[in-house]
Design an enzyme around this catalytic site. Structure first.
Site, PDB file in Angstrom:
ATOM      1  N   CYS A  66       0.825  -1.209   0.000  1.00 47.90           N
ATOM      2  CA  CYS A  66       0.000   0.000   0.000  1.00 47.90           C
ATOM      3  C   CYS A  66       0.864   1.266   0.000  1.00 47.90           C
ATOM      4  O   CYS A  66       1.584   1.518  -0.941  1.00 47.90           O
ATOM      5  CB  CYS A  66      -1.001  -0.037   1.148  1.00 47.90           C
ATOM      6  SG  CYS A  66      -2.373   1.141   0.918  1.00 47.90           S
ATOM      7  N   HIS A  74      -4.406  -4.310  -0.211  1.00 51.67           N
ATOM      8  CA  HIS A  74      -4.246  -4.934   1.106  1.00 51.67           C
ATOM      9  C   HIS A  74      -4.730  -6.377   1.054  1.00 51.67           C
ATOM     10  O   HIS A  74      -5.717  -6.742   1.698  1.00 51.67           O
ATOM     11  CB  HIS A  74      -5.029  -4.159   2.168  1.00 51.67           C
ATOM     12  CG  HIS A  74      -4.356  -2.927   2.652  1.00 51.67           C
ATOM     13  ND1 HIS A  74      -3.237  -2.952   3.456  1.00 51.67           N
ATOM     14  CD2 HIS A  74      -4.629  -1.620   2.434  1.00 51.67           C
ATOM     15  CE1 HIS A  74      -2.860  -1.703   3.731  1.00 51.67           C
ATOM     16  NE2 HIS A  74      -3.682  -0.884   3.123  1.00 51.67           N
ATOM     17  N   GLU A  90      -3.609  -8.718   2.541  1.00 53.85           N
ATOM     18  CA  GLU A  90      -3.478  -9.327   3.868  1.00 53.85           C
ATOM     19  C   GLU A  90      -4.663  -9.049   4.787  1.00 53.85           C
ATOM     20  O   GLU A  90      -4.758  -9.643   5.874  1.00 53.85           O
ATOM     21  CB  GLU A  90      -2.188  -8.837   4.542  1.00 53.85           C
ATOM     22  CG  GLU A  90      -2.254  -7.468   5.203  1.00 53.85           C
ATOM     23  CD  GLU A  90      -2.190  -6.288   4.236  1.00 53.85           C
ATOM     24  OE1 GLU A  90      -2.224  -5.139   4.701  1.00 53.85           O
ATOM     25  OE2 GLU A  90      -2.120  -6.520   3.024  1.00 53.85           O
TER      26      GLU A  90
END
Length: 305
Positions: free
Chosen positions: A142, A235, A237
């Site tokens: 990011c 993102h 994750e």
């Protein structure tokens, strides 16, 4: 194979409840296996949440992985206790003479500032430069991806009129690239950011290769030096409820925020999220560890101390 984590890290108990095999440094020292050593520079405000998110994904591999958390010397976290930072994180100044198989540098909620206005920018760029001699492969996530592209190549970031917020469909530019092994032709990724990098700026640099992008959210992944640097603007994750928490947090603060797109079932927050990015997220981190960290690392076991 287990993940090796600092003793008593709160994430250990959370992950054990999810049947993820972890062990602490003391137990790992008793084994003769040399684990992959992954350094994580966690710039997110809620450290424990990001620790959990990343550790879940790094655990989904047959490789033994040891996690070392790095912290900045020039910035004090306001949202994580000093005790937690001192107990589980090591300053860059104490790690700079070590080598690591891989590194992850997370995003940070500073994207509306110019890079040079960030109070730890000088130290961060020093770490960026250090990765090129001390880390086999670095994944920038990011804001860190925007910062890395700017530092190494002067690729600018641009403010968005509205926050890029939700789950977006992406496509691969090179389906045969090992980072995409097991991916479907189209895949979904969460985004939550106020700025972007643009395709036309990246294409000015032949050393950079756009690996995946989206019609709605733009460039998602850029790679250079055969995967020594991987820049990921989204993102992957994120846990299933992260965007929900961000949305409700901003609503409670009275901040202007649109509902995350393509996220809630039937577009209704009361129905909860429709999760469709987790399998790809696991593949992304597993492929990175296998093809760009484990199979590529040139470091001798005696160098990684």
């Amino acid at each position: 194979m287990p993940l090796i984590l600092p003793k008593n890290l709160p994430a250990i108990e959370v992950l054990k409840q999810e049947n993820i095999f972890v062990m602490d440094y003391d137990r790992a020292d008793m084994q003769r296996v040399r684990p992959l050593r992954i350094c994580v520079l966690n710039l997110m405000p809620i450290k424990e949440q990001t620790e959990n998110d990343l550790i879940r994904l790094l655990s989904n591999t047959s490789l033994q992985v040891e996690i070392i958390f790095m912290m900045l010397s020039t910035h004090v976290s306001k949202n994580t206790s000093t005790e937690h930072m001192e107990r589980f994180y090591t300053p860059f100044s104490e790690l700079r003479n070590r080598k690591f198989d891989g590194m992850i540098i997370t995003g940070a909620p500073v994207e509306q500032l110019d890079f040079e206005q960030v109070n730890y920018w000088q130290e961060l760029t020093e770490i960026f430069d250090w990765t090129r001699t001390n880390v086999q492969s670095t994944m920038f996530i990011c804001w860190a991806a925007q910062a890395g592209l700017y530092h190494f190549h002067k690729v600018p970031k641009y403010p968005l009129d509205h926050k890029m917020f939700g789950i977006f469909k992406h496509g691969k530019t090179d389906p045969k690239c090992p980072i995409f092994r097991g991916f479907d032709d189209e895949f979904y990724v969460p985004h939550s950011r106020h700025s972007e990098v643009r395709r036309e700026d990246i294409l000015k640099h032949p050393e950079l290769e756009i690996m995946a992008e989206s019609r709605e959210s733009g460039v998602y992944m850029v790679m250079e030096r055969d995967g020594r640097e991987i820049y990921v603007t989204g993102h992957s994750e994120y846990a299933p409820d992260t965007l929900d928490k961000e949305y409700k947090r901003d609503l409670a603060k009275g901040l202007p925020i649109d509902m995350p797109v393509n996220y809630y079932r039937d577009g209704n927050p009361n129905n909860g999220p429709l999760v469709r990015w987790r399998s790809v997220a696991n593949l992304l981190f597993t492929n990175w560890l296998n093809y760009y960290v484990y199979q590529a690392t040139p470091f001798d076991i005696n160098e990684i101390q």
